[in-house]
Design a protein around this motif. Structure first.
Motif, PDB file in Angstrom:
ATOM      1  N   GLN A  68      61.146  39.673 -14.085  1.00  0.00           N
ATOM      2  CA  GLN A  68      62.351  38.831 -14.103  1.00  0.00           C
ATOM      3  C   GLN A  68      61.943  37.369 -14.095  1.00  0.00           C
ATOM      4  O   GLN A  68      60.896  37.022 -13.544  1.00  0.00           O
ATOM      5  CB  GLN A  68      63.206  39.091 -12.866  1.00  0.00           C
ATOM      6  CG  GLN A  68      63.793  40.485 -12.783  1.00  0.00           C
ATOM      7  CD  GLN A  68      64.646  40.656 -11.523  1.00  0.00           C
ATOM      8  OE1 GLN A  68      65.222  39.702 -11.026  1.00  0.00           O
ATOM      9  NE2 GLN A  68      64.701  41.867 -11.008  1.00  0.00           N
ATOM     10  N   ARG A 118      50.172  37.410  -6.564  1.00  0.00           N
ATOM     11  CA  ARG A 118      50.709  36.078  -6.898  1.00  0.00           C
ATOM     12  C   ARG A 118      50.184  34.986  -5.968  1.00  0.00           C
ATOM     13  O   ARG A 118      50.495  33.808  -6.149  1.00  0.00           O
ATOM     14  CB  ARG A 118      52.241  36.088  -6.808  1.00  0.00           C
ATOM     15  CG  ARG A 118      52.931  36.915  -7.879  1.00  0.00           C
ATOM     16  CD  ARG A 118      54.432  36.680  -7.798  1.00  0.00           C
ATOM     17  NE  ARG A 118      55.158  37.634  -8.608  1.00  0.00           N
ATOM     18  CZ  ARG A 118      55.466  37.446  -9.887  1.00  0.00           C
ATOM     19  NH1 ARG A 118      55.118  36.328 -10.490  1.00  0.00           N
ATOM     20  NH2 ARG A 118      56.133  38.363 -10.549  1.00  0.00           N
ATOM     21  N   GLU A 141      58.104  31.236  -3.550  1.00  0.00           N
ATOM     22  CA  GLU A 141      57.310  29.998  -3.561  1.00  0.00           C
ATOM     23  C   GLU A 141      58.238  28.833  -3.245  1.00  0.00           C
ATOM     24  O   GLU A 141      59.293  28.739  -3.873  1.00  0.00           O
ATOM     25  CB  GLU A 141      56.686  29.744  -4.938  1.00  0.00           C
ATOM     26  CG  GLU A 141      55.429  30.534  -5.228  1.00  0.00           C
ATOM     27  CD  GLU A 141      54.171  29.989  -4.541  1.00  0.00           C
ATOM     28  OE1 GLU A 141      54.282  29.020  -3.766  1.00  0.00           O
ATOM     29  OE2 GLU A 141      53.099  30.554  -4.782  1.00  0.00           O
ATOM     30  N   TYR A 192      60.208  35.238  -6.981  1.00  0.00           N
ATOM     31  CA  TYR A 192      59.490  35.799  -8.131  1.00  0.00           C
ATOM     32  C   TYR A 192      59.501  37.319  -8.013  1.00  0.00           C
ATOM     33  O   TYR A 192      58.931  37.874  -7.080  1.00  0.00           O
ATOM     34  CB  TYR A 192      58.054  35.273  -8.187  1.00  0.00           C
ATOM     35  CG  TYR A 192      57.998  33.798  -8.502  1.00  0.00           C
ATOM     36  CD1 TYR A 192      58.222  32.856  -7.506  1.00  0.00           C
ATOM     37  CD2 TYR A 192      57.763  33.358  -9.795  1.00  0.00           C
ATOM     38  CE1 TYR A 192      58.213  31.504  -7.801  1.00  0.00           C
ATOM     39  CE2 TYR A 192      57.746  32.005 -10.099  1.00  0.00           C
ATOM     40  CZ  TYR A 192      57.972  31.081  -9.092  1.00  0.00           C
ATOM     41  OH  TYR A 192      57.971  29.745  -9.391  1.00  0.00           O
ATOM     42  N   ARG A 193      60.169  37.965  -8.966  1.00  0.00           N
ATOM     43  CA  ARG A 193      60.216  39.430  -8.990  1.00  0.00           C
ATOM     44  C   ARG A 193      59.629  39.881 -10.310  1.00  0.00           C
ATOM     45  O   ARG A 193      59.890  39.260 -11.356  1.00  0.00           O
ATOM     46  CB  ARG A 193      61.650  39.933  -8.859  1.00  0.00           C
ATOM     47  CG  ARG A 193      62.311  39.541  -7.543  1.00  0.00           C
ATOM     48  CD  ARG A 193      63.711  40.122  -7.434  1.00  0.00           C
ATOM     49  NE  ARG A 193      64.340  39.779  -6.161  1.00  0.00           N
ATOM     50  CZ  ARG A 193      65.020  38.653  -5.932  1.00  0.00           C
ATOM     51  NH1 ARG A 193      65.167  37.755  -6.887  1.00  0.00           N
ATOM     52  NH2 ARG A 193      65.549  38.415  -4.749  1.00  0.00           N
ATOM     53  N   ASP A 194      58.869  40.959 -10.260  1.00  0.00           N
ATOM     54  CA  ASP A 194      58.196  41.437 -11.469  1.00  0.00           C
ATOM     55  C   ASP A 194      59.207  41.682 -12.585  1.00  0.00           C
ATOM     56  O   ASP A 194      60.263  42.280 -12.361  1.00  0.00           O
ATOM     57  CB  ASP A 194      57.438  42.734 -11.183  1.00  0.00           C
ATOM     58  CG  ASP A 194      56.219  42.471 -10.301  1.00  0.00           C
ATOM     59  OD1 ASP A 194      55.836  41.286 -10.153  1.00  0.00           O
ATOM     60  OD2 ASP A 194      55.674  43.442  -9.745  1.00  0.00           O
ATOM     61  N   PRO A 212      61.850  33.578 -12.698  1.00  0.00           N
ATOM     62  CA  PRO A 212      61.993  33.055 -11.333  1.00  0.00           C
ATOM     63  C   PRO A 212      63.447  32.705 -11.052  1.00  0.00           C
ATOM     64  O   PRO A 212      64.154  32.225 -11.938  1.00  0.00           O
ATOM     65  CB  PRO A 212      61.117  31.807 -11.324  1.00  0.00           C
ATOM     66  CG  PRO A 212      60.221  31.943 -12.505  1.00  0.00           C
ATOM     67  CD  PRO A 212      60.911  32.814 -13.507  1.00  0.00           C
ATOM     68  N   GLN A 213      63.859  32.968  -9.818  1.00  0.00           N
ATOM     69  CA  GLN A 213      65.272  32.786  -9.479  1.00  0.00           C
ATOM     70  C   GLN A 213      65.398  31.828  -8.300  1.00  0.00           C
ATOM     71  O   GLN A 213      64.759  32.040  -7.265  1.00  0.00           O
ATOM     72  CB  GLN A 213      65.855  34.150  -9.099  1.00  0.00           C
ATOM     73  CG  GLN A 213      67.347  34.147  -8.983  1.00  0.00           C
ATOM     74  CD  GLN A 213      67.871  35.494  -8.499  1.00  0.00           C
ATOM     75  OE1 GLN A 213      67.123  36.393  -8.117  1.00  0.00           O
ATOM     76  NE2 GLN A 213      69.174  35.618  -8.504  1.00  0.00           N
ATOM     77  N   MET A 234      61.857  29.314  -4.902  1.00  0.00           N
ATOM     78  CA  MET A 234      62.171  30.249  -5.986  1.00  0.00           C
ATOM     79  C   MET A 234      61.645  31.628  -5.616  1.00  0.00           C
ATOM     80  O   MET A 234      60.571  31.769  -5.020  1.00  0.00           O
ATOM     81  CB  MET A 234      61.487  29.819  -7.287  1.00  0.00           C
ATOM     82  CG  MET A 234      61.799  28.396  -7.733  1.00  0.00           C
ATOM     83  SD  MET A 234      63.439  28.224  -8.415  1.00  0.00           S
ATOM     84  CE  MET A 234      63.157  28.878 -10.056  1.00  0.00           C
ATOM     85  N   THR A 264      60.026  40.032  -1.029  1.00  0.00           N
ATOM     86  CA  THR A 264      60.263  39.299  -2.270  1.00  0.00           C
ATOM     87  C   THR A 264      59.349  38.086  -2.212  1.00  0.00           C
ATOM     88  O   THR A 264      59.388  37.338  -1.224  1.00  0.00           O
ATOM     89  CB  THR A 264      61.732  38.847  -2.380  1.00  0.00           C
ATOM     90  OG1 THR A 264      62.556  40.009  -2.455  1.00  0.00           O
ATOM     91  CG2 THR A 264      61.947  37.980  -3.616  1.00  0.00           C
TER      92      THR A 264
END
Ligand code: AKG
Length: 275
Positions: free
Chosen positions: A256, A16, A155, A252-254, A258-259, A250, A152
């Motif tokens: 899912q 990423r 960004e 970024y998890r594969d 963006p959180q 945010m 984790t």
């Protein structure tokens, strides 16, 4: 946790991490940090802030963490000796302590952290993560070379890790080691090992960052670091780690979406929380 499962021969970038450019912190006259500290942070990815906390503050923080860590050690034993990254008699990771202790929540908003965030994160910083890491000497174990943003992917990739020793930490009992300068490439690919994610193997220019209780090792989320085993028999090397990210960051998890890092219980705005 997301990792490449194969060992990298030479450091590779995280998939990423595209087009990353390190943004230098600027020295702010009148702020918490002097020009040399800011320059070392930009050049090496870390510095040691001496005398950040007084003995009473550290004693109160330690007294708040100890029982929570003890419960974690018991949970690790009940799970058979290993639980996620924790391993009985070797190392415990006890997370999200600010949700369980008002004193630690206040500590996370200490003027020193506010000053650091103003200097190195920006005007609106959030607590992203907090955990204690206690290293026991019963089963000496290192924690391997990694970047915090390798666990984790966040960004912006640049955020701040504050490694607060609760006892004097040196090479013998497992202080951090830093791979200076590597932060400027952004997040590296990590591979899984039995004791944690890893991004580097041989680091001939690695530098130890010993720190006394009251000091703080301040490093970038992108600074590769490891800690050595605790070889001081019968001792516990105790550290409390707090990470601060710019508001709006945010995760970024594969697989899912963006959180945002904005859980109100533990990822509060520093400028809006505490005294
Ligand atoms: O304190 C330690 O021994 C390792 C902690 C660490 O590197 C981390 O939590 O990222």
């Amino acid at each position: 946790m997301h990792a490449q499962m194969t060992e990298a021969a030479a450091p590779q970038l995280h998939p990423r991490n595209r087009g990353f450019v390190w943004r230098d912190a600027e020295y702010q006259p009148g702020g918490l940090l002097d020009a040399a500290q800011v320059a070392q942070f930009n050049r090496d990815g870390y510095f040691v802030l001496r005398g950040a906390f007084d003995a009473d503050t550290l004693a109160a923080v330690t007294a708040a963490i100890d029982p929570l860590e003890q419960a974690q050690e018991e949970a690790v034993r009940a799970a058979g000796g290993d639980l996620q990254l924790s391993s009985a008699d070797a190392i415990t990771f006890t997370t999200h302590l600010v949700t369980r202790s008002p004193l630690l929540r206040d500590f996370a908003c200490h003027p020193v952290f506010r000053g650091l965030c103003r200097a190195l994160v920006g005007p609106h910083a959030r607590l992203y993560w907090d955990q204690s890491v206690y290293k026991k000497s019963g089963k000496p174990q290192e924690f391997p070379w990694h970047q915090d943003n390798g666990y984790t992917f966040v960004e912006p990739q640049q955020y701040l890790t504050c490694w607060v020793p609760l006892v004097d930490a040196d090479v013998e009992n497992g202080c951090p080691w830093i791979a200076p300068g590597r932060h400027r490439a952004g997040t590296l690919a990590h591979w899984m090992t039995p004791i944690g994610l890893q991004c580097l193997q041989e680091v001939p220019d690695a530098v130890p960052a010993p720190a006394q209780a009251g000091d703080m090792v301040v490093f970038s989320s992108l600074a590769p670091h490891r800690t050595g085993p605790n070889l001081r028999a019968g001792s516990v090397r105790k550290a409390y780690i707090l990470q601060y990210a710019p508001d709006g960051a945010m995760a970024y998890r594969d697989g899912q979406p963006p959180q945002p890092l904005d859980d109100p219980q533990r990822q509060f705005l520093l400028d809006a929380a505490g005294p």
